[in-house]
Design a protein around this motif. Structure first.
Motif, PDB file in Angstrom:
ATOM      1  N   ASP A 165     -26.175 -50.693  37.748  1.00 50.87           N
ATOM      2  CA  ASP A 165     -27.684 -50.175  37.775  1.00 50.87           C
ATOM      3  C   ASP A 165     -28.109 -49.996  39.173  1.00 50.87           C
ATOM      4  N   VAL A 166     -27.773 -50.599  40.288  1.00 49.24           N
ATOM      5  CA  VAL A 166     -28.155 -50.084  41.378  1.00 49.24           C
ATOM      6  C   VAL A 166     -27.944 -48.704  41.810  1.00 49.24           C
ATOM      7  N   TYR A 167     -26.792 -48.146  41.050  1.00 46.69           N
ATOM      8  CA  TYR A 167     -26.385 -46.689  41.441  1.00 46.69           C
ATOM      9  C   TYR A 167     -27.438 -45.682  40.704  1.00 46.69           C
ATOM     10  N   SER A 168     -27.899 -46.412  39.362  1.00 46.47           N
ATOM     11  CA  SER A 168     -29.084 -45.593  38.699  1.00 46.47           C
ATOM     12  C   SER A 168     -30.285 -45.651  39.701  1.00 46.47           C
ATOM     13  N   TYR A 169     -30.616 -46.720  40.212  1.00 46.31           N
ATOM     14  CA  TYR A 169     -31.894 -46.852  41.022  1.00 46.31           C
ATOM     15  C   TYR A 169     -31.824 -45.738  42.033  1.00 46.31           C
ATOM     16  N   VAL A 185     -22.989 -43.284  38.576  1.00 43.32           N
ATOM     17  CA  VAL A 185     -24.011 -44.026  37.603  1.00 43.32           C
ATOM     18  C   VAL A 185     -23.165 -44.262  36.234  1.00 43.32           C
ATOM     19  N   ALA A 186     -23.248 -45.440  35.523  1.00 39.64           N
ATOM     20  CA  ALA A 186     -22.666 -45.470  34.194  1.00 39.64           C
ATOM     21  C   ALA A 186     -22.847 -44.285  33.361  1.00 39.64           C
ATOM     22  N   PRO A 187     -21.975 -43.755  32.615  1.00 42.15           N
ATOM     23  CA  PRO A 187     -22.238 -42.535  31.770  1.00 42.15           C
ATOM     24  C   PRO A 187     -23.466 -42.635  30.646  1.00 42.15           C
ATOM     25  N   ILE A 188     -23.596 -43.681  30.432  1.00 43.98           N
ATOM     26  CA  ILE A 188     -24.815 -43.869  29.205  1.00 43.98           C
ATOM     27  C   ILE A 188     -25.971 -43.606  29.844  1.00 43.98           C
ATOM     28  N   TRP A 189     -26.209 -43.963  31.186  1.00 47.95           N
ATOM     29  CA  TRP A 189     -27.501 -43.682  31.839  1.00 47.95           C
ATOM     30  C   TRP A 189     -27.616 -42.300  32.573  1.00 47.95           C
ATOM     31  N   ARG A 190     -26.782 -41.364  32.717  1.00 46.99           N
ATOM     32  CA  ARG A 190     -26.797 -40.368  33.457  1.00 46.99           C
ATOM     33  C   ARG A 190     -27.966 -39.022  32.854  1.00 46.99           C
ATOM     34  N   ASP A 191     -27.904 -39.167  31.450  1.00 46.48           N
ATOM     35  CA  ASP A 191     -28.878 -38.094  31.092  1.00 46.48           C
ATOM     36  C   ASP A 191     -30.093 -38.849  30.339  1.00 46.48           C
ATOM     37  N   THR A 192     -30.394 -39.991  30.549  1.00 48.36           N
ATOM     38  CA  THR A 192     -31.708 -40.660  30.289  1.00 48.36           C
ATOM     39  C   THR A 192     -32.679 -40.791  31.319  1.00 48.36           C
ATOM     40  N   PRO A 193     -33.941 -40.729  31.095  1.00 47.29           N
ATOM     41  CA  PRO A 193     -34.867 -40.550  31.957  1.00 47.29           C
ATOM     42  C   PRO A 193     -35.214 -42.032  32.694  1.00 47.29           C
ATOM     43  N   ALA A 194     -35.615 -42.288  33.601  1.00 52.34           N
ATOM     44  CA  ALA A 194     -35.888 -43.422  34.404  1.00 52.34           C
ATOM     45  C   ALA A 194     -36.795 -44.368  33.444  1.00 52.34           C
ATOM     46  N   PRO A 195     -36.451 -45.696  33.025  1.00 52.11           N
ATOM     47  CA  PRO A 195     -37.345 -46.534  32.342  1.00 52.11           C
ATOM     48  C   PRO A 195     -38.148 -47.529  32.962  1.00 52.11           C
ATOM     49  N   TYR A 196     -38.412 -47.303  34.264  1.00 56.01           N
ATOM     50  CA  TYR A 196     -39.021 -48.242  35.155  1.00 56.01           C
ATOM     51  C   TYR A 196     -40.272 -47.633  35.692  1.00 56.01           C
ATOM     52  N   GLY A 197     -41.320 -48.351  35.970  1.00 54.89           N
ATOM     53  CA  GLY A 197     -42.598 -47.902  36.301  1.00 54.89           C
ATOM     54  C   GLY A 197     -42.644 -47.152  37.806  1.00 54.89           C
ATOM     55  N   PRO A 198     -43.638 -46.453  38.049  1.00 55.43           N
ATOM     56  CA  PRO A 198     -43.845 -45.601  39.318  1.00 55.43           C
ATOM     57  C   PRO A 198     -43.667 -46.494  40.615  1.00 55.43           C
ATOM     58  N   VAL A 199     -43.941 -47.748  40.718  1.00 54.16           N
ATOM     59  CA  VAL A 199     -43.894 -48.407  41.885  1.00 54.16           C
ATOM     60  C   VAL A 199     -42.455 -48.688  42.022  1.00 54.16           C
ATOM     61  N   PHE A 200     -41.673 -49.063  41.076  1.00 54.06           N
ATOM     62  CA  PHE A 200     -40.354 -49.105  41.521  1.00 54.06           C
ATOM     63  C   PHE A 200     -39.638 -47.772  41.878  1.00 54.06           C
ATOM     64  N   VAL A 201     -39.915 -46.583  41.204  1.00 53.68           N
ATOM     65  CA  VAL A 201     -39.634 -45.461  41.788  1.00 53.68           C
ATOM     66  C   VAL A 201     -39.966 -45.029  43.153  1.00 53.68           C
ATOM     67  N   LEU A 202     -41.146 -45.609  43.596  1.00 55.84           N
ATOM     68  CA  LEU A 202     -41.713 -45.258  44.834  1.00 55.84           C
ATOM     69  C   LEU A 202     -40.664 -46.278  45.706  1.00 55.84           C
ATOM     70  N   LEU A 203     -40.419 -47.351  45.439  1.00 55.92           N
ATOM     71  CA  LEU A 203     -39.367 -48.166  46.251  1.00 55.92           C
ATOM     72  C   LEU A 203     -38.128 -47.625  46.429  1.00 55.92           C
ATOM     73  N   GLY A 236     -26.453 -57.700  42.870  1.00 58.92           N
ATOM     74  CA  GLY A 236     -26.545 -56.549  41.843  1.00 58.92           C
ATOM     75  C   GLY A 236     -27.891 -55.781  42.303  1.00 58.92           C
ATOM     76  N   ALA A 237     -28.920 -56.410  43.244  1.00 52.47           N
ATOM     77  CA  ALA A 237     -29.779 -55.766  43.567  1.00 52.47           C
ATOM     78  C   ALA A 237     -30.771 -55.223  42.394  1.00 52.47           C
ATOM     79  N   HIS A 238     -30.770 -56.069  41.457  1.00 54.76           N
ATOM     80  CA  HIS A 238     -31.758 -55.744  40.210  1.00 54.76           C
ATOM     81  C   HIS A 238     -33.347 -55.917  40.548  1.00 54.76           C
ATOM     82  N   ASN A 239     -34.082 -54.866  40.143  1.00 49.44           N
ATOM     83  CA  ASN A 239     -35.528 -54.890  40.311  1.00 49.44           C
ATOM     84  C   ASN A 239     -36.040 -56.010  39.603  1.00 49.44           C
ATOM     85  N   ASP A 240     -35.430 -56.575  38.928  1.00 50.41           N
ATOM     86  CA  ASP A 240     -36.065 -57.929  38.238  1.00 50.41           C
ATOM     87  C   ASP A 240     -36.618 -58.917  39.255  1.00 50.41           C
ATOM     88  N   ALA A 241     -35.708 -58.850  40.277  1.00 50.99           N
ATOM     89  CA  ALA A 241     -36.211 -59.580  41.425  1.00 50.99           C
ATOM     90  C   ALA A 241     -37.719 -59.230  41.922  1.00 50.99           C
TER      91      ALA A 241
END
Length: 489
Positions: free
Chosen positions: A107-111, A140-158, A222-227
């Motif tokens: 997931d960190v590569y998707s981020y 990035v895992a193939p399943i997430w290469r063509d999907t929009p980001a599912p996270y909020g704008p604060v994390f996209v900014l980070l 794993g540097a997940h944004n859940d932290a």
């Protein structure tokens, strides 16, 4: 006997500390040998990992390391010797995992790619990272290469900040890990205050919430944004509970606005945090517990939350496109989600009689409706208990159970999702086994390269999860029936 018990307990705790450290070191070795490296092959299986040159060593280090770390954490689930000991040990276990490649998922590569997309002027809620032209898309895992980001704008900014600071992929991953660690440090800072409010030993709450194997592997390595979400969530709850109590004073409203803003930031990192907001409203209400007080104090907190969501959505230039991205989080189908497992079993049963029920989306939808009802009931019961007992613990307990219900009834479950309720259950639950055991089991569900064992155990896993769910439901109904019978006697 009493004099001899303290040294014995100290020796046992010291042994657990170094057993866990050995486990963390072995996990770090597994990460270097076969972690989620940028050039690691995708679509592998446990069998193909074993056949690779470093495969036997990777899997052995991973399984033994996980077992040692889980065992050490489990052995002290009723509480570490002291709060300082718990924090020092959790930090010690984290050190090897700070310097290992990403582990447990990709997931960190998707981020990184979502941050790159935004930093280069493309809306990550409108296109996937492949269409945006991210140079690291192959990681990035193939399943997430063509999907929009599912996270909020604060994390996209980070994530975009991480790209700017890191430059290349490696620097970006390091920056994202630093951001995740900052979220955990914020959570660690808030735990003592919440533990005091909940009336539980900080040494137990800190140990369960911070030293668990899921935290080290998935939130740090794993540097997940859940932290980050958890840090902001706990901070918002603490401010709501501990705000000044002088009626009519500006700090009274200011504390609620701040609590709401922190919770709003948590929501705009990961939307899951929204299920805790109604309970945070209750935490902010001061006596007398009337509907008027609820509307007044809840209004201030809601104002802070809405303000944070609006400001971050507008200033980022992304608007509310992130809400639509949430619909893609269910694209992955795994038996680790109870509703998905039940849907699989129904489909298997249909196939036996020559039919294709397509039950997974239906069962998932029913589960989400059930979740909405459960959340309403939990909030109502928390409000009634707060008015009767004047005890903030009932609010924290309600929030913890709301996160449990969210994890159990959501369409998707990944191992790191167990960290959501774990942090609040560590503050409220009297018995630890019922929630520490699932977290311990979840630690074994992923391999260091991000391979999810749920994918290779689909049928038996779905049958086992459905059987477990039925067993729990039968026992719950039987217990409720017995309690009702005692009431009438």
């Amino acid at each position: 006997m009493a004099d001899g018990s303290v040294p014995a307990a100290s020796v046992a705790a010291s042994g657990a500390r170094y057993v866990g450290l050995a486990g963390a070191v072995l996990l770090a070795v597994a990460g270097h040998l076969g972690g989620a490296l940028p050039d690691a092959p995708l679509g592998v299986t446990p069998a193909s990992i074993w056949r690779s040159p470093d495969g036997p060593a990777t899997l052995t280090c991973w399984l033994v390391g996980t077992a040692l770390l889980v065992g050490a954490w489990w052995s002290l689930r009723d509480g570490a010797p002291s709060t300082r000991w718990a924090y020092v040990t959790a930090g010690l276990w984290a050190l090897p995992l700070l310097v290992t490649p990403p582990m447990g998922s990709r997931d960190v590569y998707s981020y990184a790619c979502q941050g790159w997309t935004y930093a280069h002027g493309v809306d990550p809620y409108a296109v996937g990272v492949a269409a945006a032209g991210c140079p690291w898309v192959d990681t990035v895992a193939p399943i997430w290469r063509d999907t929009p980001a599912p996270y909020g704008p604060v994390f996209v900014l980070l994530a975009a900040l991480a790209v700017g600071l890191g430059g290349g992929l490696t620097g970006t991953i390091v920056a994202l890990r630093v951001i995740a660690v900052a979220g955990l440090l914020l959570a660690a800072l808030c735990l003592p205050g919440l533990a005091r409010a909940a009336g539980v030993p900080t040494r137990r709450a800190a140990w369960l919430a911070l030293a668990g194997p899921l935290v080290g592997v998935h939130l740090i390595a794993g540097a997940h944004n859940d932290a980050v979400m958890l840090g902001l969530l706990l901070c918002g709850l603490l401010v709501a509970i501990r705000r000044p109590v002088r009626p009519g004073a500006l700090p009274l409203a200011g504390g609620l606005l701040l609590a709401g803003a922190l919770l709003g930031l948590a929501v705009t990192v990961k939307a899951t945090a929204v299920v805790v907001v109604p309970f945070a409203v209750l935490a902010g209400v001061r006596r007398p517990y009337t509907v008027r007080a609820l509307v007044r104090d809840g209004g201030w907190l809601a104002g802070g939350l809405v303000g944070a969501v609006l400001v971050t959505s507008v200033l980022s230039g992304l608007g509310f496109g992130w809400v639509g991205g949430l619909t893609h989080s269910g694209d992955s189908e795994q038996w680790t989600s109870p509703p998905t497992a039940v849907g699989f079993v129904v489909d298997y049963a249909g196939a036996l009689v020559g039919r294709d029920p397509q039950a997974v989306p239906v069962i998932r939808a029913v589960a989400l409706l059930l979740l909405a009802g459960v959340l309403v009931v939990l909030w109502w019961r928390s409000w009634r208990a707060l008015r009767r007992l004047n005890d903030p613990r009932v609010v924290l307990r309600g929030a913890a159970l709301a996160l449990v219900a969210t994890v159990v009834l959501s369409p998707v479950f990944h191992p790191w999702y167990a960290t959501w309720p774990l942090a609040l259950l560590a503050l409220t639950a009297l018995r630890t086994t019922w929630y520490a055991l699932p977290a311990a089991v979840a630690a074994f569900l992923a391999l260091p390269d991000g391979t999810n064992l749920a994918r290779s155990t689909k049928a038996p896993g779905a049958l086992a999860m459905t059987a477990l769910l039925l067993t729990v439901l039968v026992r719950a109904v039987r217990s409720a029936t017995q309690d009702r019978a005692r009431t009438w006697m």
